[in-house]
Design a protein around this motif. Structure first.
Motif, PDB file in Angstrom:
ATOM      1  N   ASP B 112       0.935  23.279  25.654  1.00 22.46           N
ATOM      2  CA  ASP B 112      -0.304  23.367  24.877  1.00 22.46           C
ATOM      3  C   ASP B 112      -0.041  23.121  23.400  1.00 22.46           C
ATOM      4  OD1 ASP B 112      -1.510  23.938  27.216  1.00 22.46           O
ATOM      5  OD2 ASP B 112      -1.863  26.075  26.794  1.00 22.46           O
ATOM      6  N   LEU B 113       1.015  23.744  22.900  1.00 23.45           N
ATOM      7  CA  LEU B 113       1.292  23.591  21.477  1.00 23.45           C
ATOM      8  C   LEU B 113       1.719  22.175  21.139  1.00 23.45           C
ATOM      9  CD1 LEU B 113       2.928  26.861  20.138  1.00 23.45           C
ATOM     10  CD2 LEU B 113       0.709  25.873  19.606  1.00 23.45           C
ATOM     11  N   PHE B 117      -0.148  20.042  18.465  1.00 23.10           N
ATOM     12  CA  PHE B 117       0.649  19.467  17.382  1.00 23.10           C
ATOM     13  C   PHE B 117       0.264  18.000  17.165  1.00 23.10           C
ATOM     14  CE2 PHE B 117       4.301  17.717  15.220  1.00 23.10           C
ATOM     15  CZ  PHE B 117       4.881  18.778  14.536  1.00 23.10           C
ATOM     16  N   HIS B 118       0.156  17.268  18.259  1.00 23.17           N
ATOM     17  CA  HIS B 118      -0.205  15.847  18.159  1.00 23.17           C
ATOM     18  C   HIS B 118      -1.626  15.690  17.613  1.00 23.17           C
ATOM     19  CE1 HIS B 118      -0.238  11.606  18.868  1.00 23.17           C
ATOM     20  NE2 HIS B 118      -1.219  11.689  19.743  1.00 23.17           N
ATOM     21  N   GLN B 125       4.749  13.056  17.701  1.00 18.39           N
ATOM     22  CA  GLN B 125       4.637  13.786  18.967  1.00 18.39           C
ATOM     23  C   GLN B 125       5.824  14.715  19.131  1.00 18.39           C
ATOM     24  OE1 GLN B 125       3.503  12.052  22.606  1.00 18.39           O
ATOM     25  NE2 GLN B 125       2.589  10.233  21.686  1.00 18.39           N
ATOM     26  N   VAL B 126       5.565  15.904  19.647  1.00 21.26           N
ATOM     27  CA  VAL B 126       6.658  16.821  19.978  1.00 21.26           C
ATOM     28  C   VAL B 126       7.009  16.603  21.441  1.00 21.26           C
ATOM     29  CG1 VAL B 126       7.326  19.224  20.285  1.00 21.26           C
ATOM     30  CG2 VAL B 126       6.021  18.549  18.276  1.00 21.26           C
ATOM     31  N   LEU B 127       8.269  16.246  21.714  1.00 15.32           N
ATOM     32  CA  LEU B 127       8.671  15.985  23.094  1.00 15.32           C
ATOM     33  C   LEU B 127       9.258  17.213  23.761  1.00 15.32           C
ATOM     34  CD1 LEU B 127      10.245  12.424  22.881  1.00 15.32           C
ATOM     35  CD2 LEU B 127       7.861  13.098  23.141  1.00 15.32           C
ATOM     36  N   ALA B 128       9.798  18.137  22.953  1.00 15.35           N
ATOM     37  CA  ALA B 128      10.405  19.338  23.537  1.00 15.35           C
ATOM     38  C   ALA B 128      10.650  20.348  22.428  1.00 15.35           C
ATOM     39  CB  ALA B 128      11.727  18.978  24.221  1.00 15.35           C
ATOM     40  N   TRP B 129      10.888  21.582  22.828  1.00 14.00           N
ATOM     41  CA  TRP B 129      11.151  22.638  21.850  1.00 14.00           C
ATOM     42  C   TRP B 129      12.558  23.183  22.092  1.00 14.00           C
ATOM     43  CZ3 TRP B 129       6.980  23.265  18.578  1.00 14.00           C
ATOM     44  CH2 TRP B 129       5.730  22.831  19.037  1.00 14.00           C
ATOM     45  N   GLY B 130      13.434  22.964  21.143  1.00 18.41           N
ATOM     46  CA  GLY B 130      14.805  23.459  21.285  1.00 18.41           C
ATOM     47  C   GLY B 130      14.979  24.810  20.617  1.00 18.41           C
ATOM     48  N   PRO B 131      16.149  25.412  20.771  1.00 20.93           N
ATOM     49  CA  PRO B 131      16.392  26.729  20.188  1.00 20.93           C
ATOM     50  C   PRO B 131      17.033  26.623  18.811  1.00 20.93           C
ATOM     51  CG  PRO B 131      18.224  26.133  21.579  1.00 20.93           C
ATOM     52  CD  PRO B 131      17.292  24.955  21.581  1.00 20.93           C
TER      53      PRO B 131
END
Ligand code: NA
Ligand code: NA
Lengths: 182, 315, 431
Positions: B112-113, B117-118, B125-131
């Motif tokens: 969703d985020l 974001f887009h 575009q956000v493709l993934a969320w890393g740590p």
């Protein structure tokens, strides 16, 4: 008073104002860094925004200073070759130099403008200072320097100043130099 | 994406500010680059720039927005313009690190985020969320319980939320630039600081610190951001390869990060640092102390309470 | 390599015809960007130029330049110089040795050369010029003597290298002590030769002072001499950070010059501020422009060039280290110290590990090679600051700086050939 004298006088006033602004930025940097340190010892606390204000002043100081330095030919450079070639070649080289400067400064203006637009909604974290106003200084610097470089070409051909005159560094705060010469 | 020589290969420029030892940098090299180059049969090449050689987070964010680089892994550059991202700075948002991993790799919150974001930044575009390595406190004075914070001078980043956390814990937060931090800790200008363990080790701060209180108080995420135009220019196959590789990269980074914590603690202890994990009770105590901060944040952002509950609801 | 050579060509060509260095750097960067066909070049330039300016690490620069200006205008400088003349005035080139030792002392307090060049240059260059030393020679000496600052711990470059290479910073700091001493001795040796020449150092011979004269001078200079003591104690004692030290120095110099010596008026205070603002802007704008070129050097494949050039040398560690050092000195002409370390370190660490080169040893010699770039034009931050505060044109210091440049380069190569020069003292010092 001739038109030329009037413009030069207006320019001097403008640059005097720029100098005063630079001094205000410098004093602010000193004050805010000092304040942050003083608060650490007096109240065991720190100011979240002091660092950002100091950064802000530093940025404006440098960009405005770059404009002032351009007017006074203070940017570091090498004129060994320029001073040694015959006069017509001097004129040509000097013009090429000014054109190169105009080109990069026009690019700076266009790039800064794009960044202003792109960062329109963005702010710094602590002071909430708008980021577009940071990039706007690049716009002003680029514009001012390209205009001055254009003026330099004009002064060379229309006002018939020599390259040596155009490269001269004004003799204002030379207390130290004079002191040293004695 | 610079076309390199012939039309067959596309080079993807990817930058971040982390050293090569950061779990995210490692995953980029070992998963993203390897997978993209292999699955595209060499048609896609990845050029990576770690360690901030192309700029700090703010500049990388600008660059990926205007397309001067194709992809970046950046924490905070967009937070002011898109306040939802501020949750990256909110303390004790997750039950534990595994919870954070689930939220950002498999839950609906993450997808969703990314969509939101887009909508906010259409050129990316956000493709993934890393740590990012979770922030913990370290100090030269004993720091083994919540009470120990009292009166300690702790360097915090120049961000109001961070400062308030230290203040509510009873410490005296100080704003000192990161560049001055090592010597400030060494000479005693400040007693302690808070950073991820990766930074504590990577920047060698442990050499001038004696205690680590493993609070994990802030677990920030690092979005894998790409330029939208770059992504749209790729063939559908290649786009899918990049998307999947980015997701796998983030997943690998989370797993490596979680698996590596044990070794980081061991390393710190071998180097004479006393590492203390807060008990469940102490954790509650810290959360209680931060209640005023959460009240303020809820007042300030009307979407905040819902999002926090949504995150809490993730199993 | 050809891309790199072309880049150097544009840059030096533009500088040679008289484009100011800052603008030549931007020009070269933009031409390179267009050849690469990369997107959004003007935005990259605007953003990277801003990045180069938005630097807290550089904020110490205006503070220390201002300190120097205030000391000069507030009467602190001439009191110190009178005392120095009375004490070291009979040693030929005595103030030069004072400069070299002051750099070593200051280097043990601050981590980057630019701040120390600003602080010491703004005071010592006018001092030497006043004492009859050639101004350009004094400027070159001050710029070069400051190379010791980033080698002598604490050191920002060593911290950055240690963090990037994963090497203990404490070991690097210990390892830096012996080379700092070598550098100092080398500087003294070169200055000894240079100061023999009449036109370089034209000192008025002084009579040995009487005790009364000496104590009068010392008493007069007391408040001025307290300044370095306050900075020394404050930094070591953890009272303030390096950046804050600059501000403490400014405030102290203002009070001493204005209230105690009463030589600083509102007018001269304003002059000091104005002059500082201008000098800082010139130096910072150049450094920021260098940042733009550094970006393009990075993105146009400098990392690949390094891998390609040096990966074949793994079976000959000495050759690997020496050729790397020469390469670093070469790119150090246009890249600043920290960008070079950030770009080169991650690439060469695997090569060094394969060649079995000690990473602490390498870090020290690598930093030494890097800091030589501080005095090589066109992007020589220490040289640029010294020219700004010494009010000397950069063309005029190139020749005077050469002897130091050659001496320091030889020193680095010597350490490349004999790692024992670093490793043996390091073993003594290690706990
Ligand atoms: Na140092
Ligand atoms: Na250089």
């Amino acid at each position: 008073m001739t038109f030329r004298a009037a413009t030069e006088r207006a320019m001097s006033t403008l640059f005097r104002a720029i100098e005063i602004m630079m001094v205000i930025f410098l004093i602010s940097m000193v004050l805010f860094v000092f304040l942050n340190m003083a608060l650490r010892y007096l109240f065991d606390s720190g100011l979240v925004w002091s660092e950002e204000i100091a950064r802000l002043c530093f940025i404006y100081l440098v960009y405005l200073g770059a404009v002032g330095a351009f007017r006074e030919n203070r940017h570091l450079g090498m004129h060994t070759l320029l001073e040694r070639v015959p006069l017509p070649a001097q004129k040509t080289l000097y013009t090429i130099v000014q054109l190169i400067i105009i080109w990069v400064m026009v690019l700076l203006v266009s790039g800064s403008w794009d960044l202003v637009v792109q960062s329109m909604g963005d702010r710094w974290v602590a002071t909430q200072y708008p980021r577009p106003l940071i990039y706007a200084i690049g716009l002003i610097t680029g514009l001012a320097i390209s205009l001055m470089a254009l003026m330099n070409i004009l002064r060379l051909f229309a006002f018939k100043l020599t390259v040596a005159e155009l490269l001269a560094i004004p003799d204002d705060d030379t207390d130290l130099l004079r002191q040293a010469a004695n | 994406a610079c076309g390199g020589g012939d039309d067959e290969t596309t080079t993807i420029t990817l930058a971040n500010v982390w050293d090569i030892d950061h779990p995210m940098s490692q995953a980029v090299d070992e998963v993203f680059t390897a997978q993209v180059e292999e699955r595209s049969g060499g048609a896609l090449q990845v050029d990576t720039f770690h360690g901030g050689t192309l700029g700090s987070e703010d500049e990388l964010w600008d660059s990926v927005r205007n397309g001067s680089i194709d992809a970046a892994i950046i924490g905070s550059g967009m937070n002011q313009e898109y306040p939802t991202m501020l949750i990256s700075d909110w303390p004790f948002l997750y039950r534990d690190l595994e919870h954070a991993q689930t939220v950002w790799t498999t839950s609906d919150v993450a997808t969703d985020l990314a969509e939101d974001f887009h909508d906010q930044f259409s050129s990316t575009q956000v493709l993934a969320w890393g740590p990012n390595s979770a922030r913990t406190f370290s100090s030269n004075r004993p720091l083994e319980s919540v009470e120990d914070f009292a009166g300690q001078r702790i360097r915090m980043p120049g961000n109001p939320i961070h400062l308030e956390i230290a203040e509510l814990f009873g410490a005296n937060p100080q704003v000192i630039p990161l560049g001055d931090l090592f010597t400030a800790l060494e000479t005693g200008v400040v007693d302690g600081q808070d950073n991820g363990m990766v930074t504590l080790i990577g920047e060698a701060l442990y050499e001038v610190q004696d205690y680590v209180y493993e609070t994990n108080h802030i677990t920030a995420v690092l979005p894998f951001v790409t330029n939208d135009h770059f992504l749209e220019e790729l063939s559908p196959d290649h786009r899918e390869i990049v998307r999947e590789a980015a997701a796998d990269t983030a997943a690998a980074a989370w797993q490596n990060y979680l698996d590596g914590i044990e070794h980081e603690v061991e390393f710190l202890e071998e180097n004479g640092v006393t590492v203390t994990q807060p008990t469940e009770e102490e954790r509650e105590q810290m959360i209680d102390r931060l209640a005023p901060l959460y009240e303020d944040l809820y007042d300030e952002h009307e979407w905040a309470e819902d999002l926090v509950h949504e995150i809490e609801a993730v199993e | 390599m050809p891309a790199l050579a072309q880049m150097f060509g544009y840059l030096f060509g533009a500088i040679a015809i008289g484009v100011p260095i800052a603008f030549a750097l931007l020009f070269c960067a933009m031409v390179t960007g267009m050849q690469l066909g990369s997107a959004a070049d003007s935005q990259v330039m605007a953003a990277q130029l801003m990045r180069g300016t938005d630097s807290i690490a550089m904020m110490a620069l205006p503070f220390f330049i201002l300190t120097g200006e205030l000391m000069n205008r507030g009467g602190l400088t001439h009191r110190i110089i009178d005392l120095c003349k009375a004490t070291v005035g009979r040693v030929r080139g005595g103030l030069g040795y004072v400069t070299i030792i002051a750099c070593l002392l200051f280097g043990s307090l601050v981590g980057s050369a630019v701040a120390s060049t600003a602080a010491l240059g703004a005071i010592l260059i006018p001092m030497m010029a006043k004492a009859g030393y050639d101004r350009a020679r004094s400027t070159a000496l001050t710029a070069s003597a400051n190379l010791v600052t980033p080698v002598m711990p604490p050191s920002v470059p060593l911290i950055v290298y240690g963090a990037t290479a994963g090497v203990s910073i404490q070991s690097l700091f210990l390892g830096g002590l012996a080379p700092a001493l070598y550098l100092t001795l080398t500087m003294c040796a070169v200055w000894f030769v240079i100061s023999r020449t009449k036109e370089n150092v034209q000192e008025a011979p002084t009579e040995p002072p009487t005790f009364t004269e000496l104590s009068k001078l010392a008493l007069g200079a007391f408040w001025a001499l307290l300044l370095p003591v306050i900075i020394l104690v404050g930094l070591r004692g953890g009272v303030f950070t390096a950046t804050e030290a600059g501000v403490v120095a400014v405030v102290y110099a203002t009070i001493v010059g204005g209230v105690i010596y009463r030589e600083l008026s509102i007018r001269t205070l304003f002059e000091a501020l104005r002059s500082t603002a201008k000098m800082s802007a010139v130096v910072m704008f150049l450094a920021a422009a260098a940042q733009v070129l550094a970006y393009y050097m990075t993105i146009s494949g400098l990392p690949d060039i390094i891998t390609d050039t040096f990966s074949g040398l793994a079976d000959n560690p000495t050759l690997l280290v020496i050729s790397l050092m020469l390469f670093v000195i070469l790119i150090g002409t246009v890249l600043d110290v920290i960008p070079t370390i950030l770009i080169v370190t991650p690439i060469v660490v695997p090569l060094l590990e394969a060649a079995d080169v000690d990473l602490v040893y390498f870090g020290i010699i690598f930093t030494l090679a890097n800091v030589i770039g501080l005095i090589t034009p066109p992007v020589g931050p220490s040289l640029n600051v010294a020219c700004a505060v010494g009010k000397v044109k950069i063309d005029h210091v190139i020749r005077p700086v050469l002897p130091y440049l050659l001496a320091q380069t030889s020193l680095v190569l010597l350490m490349g050939l004999f790692p024992e020069m670093i490793m043996v003292p390091l073993e003594w010092l290690s706990p």
